[in-house]
Design an enzyme around this catalytic site. Structure first.
Site, short mmCIF file in Angstrom:
data_model
loop_
_atom_site.label_atom_id
_atom_site.label_comp_id
_atom_site.label_asym_id
_atom_site.label_seq_id
_atom_site.Cartn_x
_atom_site.Cartn_y
_atom_site.Cartn_z
N HIS A 1 59.59 0.11 35.61
CA HIS A 1 61.51 0.39 35.58
C HIS A 1 62.15 1.52 34.63
CE1 HIS A 1 65.62 0.04 36.05
NE2 HIS A 1 65.61 -0.80 37.84
N CYS B 1 64.98 4.09 41.10
CA CYS B 1 64.82 3.52 39.30
C CYS B 1 63.33 4.05 39.08
CB CYS B 1 65.95 2.27 38.56
SG CYS B 1 67.62 2.15 38.42
#
EC number: 2.8.1.7
Length: 406
Positions: A123, A364
């Site tokens: 992420h 993300c």
């Protein structure tokens, strides 16, 4: 205790609502989980009858609020089996916890010529802080590459370590692929090279028990809002010896011992020196209620139910034409996919029309999207309150979209 999804669902008020005239099928818990009444009520009760500023207050409300806050720290330490509650720092969430480590431990321990290892599945919250740190100090960021099946090329990991490696920052479970990384062997290898290990546990703690002592990681961080708790609160675990050595990264009230205009400032002891300012006490109370709720259900019970549901979902999705699934067969929590050549946004919009909430976009995780050469994916996530019927609705919805769009 026998796990009953119907009883669990009855605790979540939002699951009784309709979207576009159809029952809500909420398949977006990996982004943020819904909240049970027990969490909502605990936070509301605190604000109604127990609110006060914590720390140093001599009046009853303040003392009680402080005690409640510290009891949640103790509960959270038991939840991840930390040695001591004083190894846990309250943070706004996983992102802030990682930034705290990068700016406190990182600034003190990473120098020009050193290197940090991450993976291609991270992420952005476990990429960008390390990019920023490396840029500040002149260190190198090294990357464990992906395999097409969504696992890491672990055979490359030994070649990435050297005497200049200071940190391995790795996700416990991928937020896109659901891959659970083999932390034990990765952590052992890192420690053999004298490196510390930070684990991003944001997508793990709600799916099965986590034992930070057994893992032997140096840092472990997770958010409350993905664990059926409130937004704006999370936990950073740091081994006690490390935490006591780390300098504060934010200054203000509550984190000081003394302040003098002529002699400067001294800090209070950890973990409180990392909690500058008025804390999110209501969120902390809500997090405590979430931990209590999940613990009462039993994480092993939750894990068994969710794994059965995941196996069912993967099996049923095989019937959808032109569906591309990303990630390994054995996974936790999430199913990322694309339907034919249709953009994920369009597929997600159609599903929303059918009352089905999924997440679309790059999640993300742009480096991961680049690896698979796609701009976006749809992601359906499965939580303890999801049902086989909701999986069937997802499958039927995708089949319908395929017929409509071709």
């Amino acid at each position: 205790m026998i796990f009953s999804v119907d009883k669990v669902r009855a605790d979540f008020p939002v699951l009784s609502r309709e979207v576009n005239g159809l029952p809500l099928a909420y398949l977006d818990s990996a982004a943020s989980a819904q909240k049970p009444s027990q969490v909502i009520d605990a936070e509301a009760e605190f604000y109604r009858h127990g609110y006060a500023a914590v720390h140093r207050g001599i009046h009853t409300l303040s003392a009680q609020a402080t005690e409640k806050m510290e009891n949640v720290r103790k509960r959270a330490s038991l939840f991840i089996n930390a040695r001591s509650a004083e190894e846990l720092v309250f943070v706004r969430g996983t992102t802030e916890g990682i930034n705290l480590v990068a700016n406190s431990w990182g600034n003190s321990n990473v120098r020009a010529g050193d290197n940090i290892i991450i993976s291609q599945m991270e992420h952005h919250a476990n990429i960008v802080p390390w990019q920023m740190l490396c840029a500040r100090v002149g260190a190198e960021l090294r990357v464990i590459p992906l395999n097409p099946d969504g696992t890491l090329q672990l055979e490359t990991l030994p070649t990435l370590f050297d005497e200049k490696t200071r940190l391995l920052a790795i996700t416990h479970v991928s937020n896109v692929l659901g891959t659970e990384n083999p932390l034990a062997e990765m952590i052992t290898l890192a420690h053999q090279h004298g490196a510390k290990v930070l684990v991003d546990g944001a997508q793990a703690v709600m799916h099965h028990p986590v034992d930070v002592q057994a893992l032997d990681c140096d840092f472990y961080v997770f958010s409350g809002h993905k664990l059926y708790g409130p937004t704006g609160i999370g936990i950073l675990y740091v081994k006690e010896a490390l935490l006591q050595e780390m300098p504060p990264w934010e200054g203000g009230g509550s984190m000081i011992a003394t302040v003098s205009l002529s002699e400067g400032t001294t800090w209070t002891k950890a973990p409180w020196r990392f909690e500058a300012g008025t804390p999110n006490t209501g969120g902390i109370i809500g997090l405590g209620a979430a931990l209590e709720y999940v613990s009462a259900l039993g994480l092993n019970n939750i894990a068994e139910y969710e794994q059965n549901l995941m196996h069912y979902a993967l099996s049923q999705l095989e019937s959808v034409p032109d569906l591309t699934l990303y990630g390994p067969q054995n996974r936790l929590g999430v199913i990322a996919f694309n339907l034919g050549k249709h953009h994920a946004y369009d597929v997600g919009s159609f599903l929303d029309n059918y009352g089905i909430a999924v997440r679309t976009g790059h999640h993300c995780a742009m480096p991961l999207m680049a690896y698979y050469n796609v701009p976006a994916m749809c992601r359906a996530s499965l939580a303890m309150y999801n049902t086989h019927e909701e999986v069937d609705r997802l499958v039927t919805g995708l089949q319908r979209i395929h017929r409509l769009l071709g």
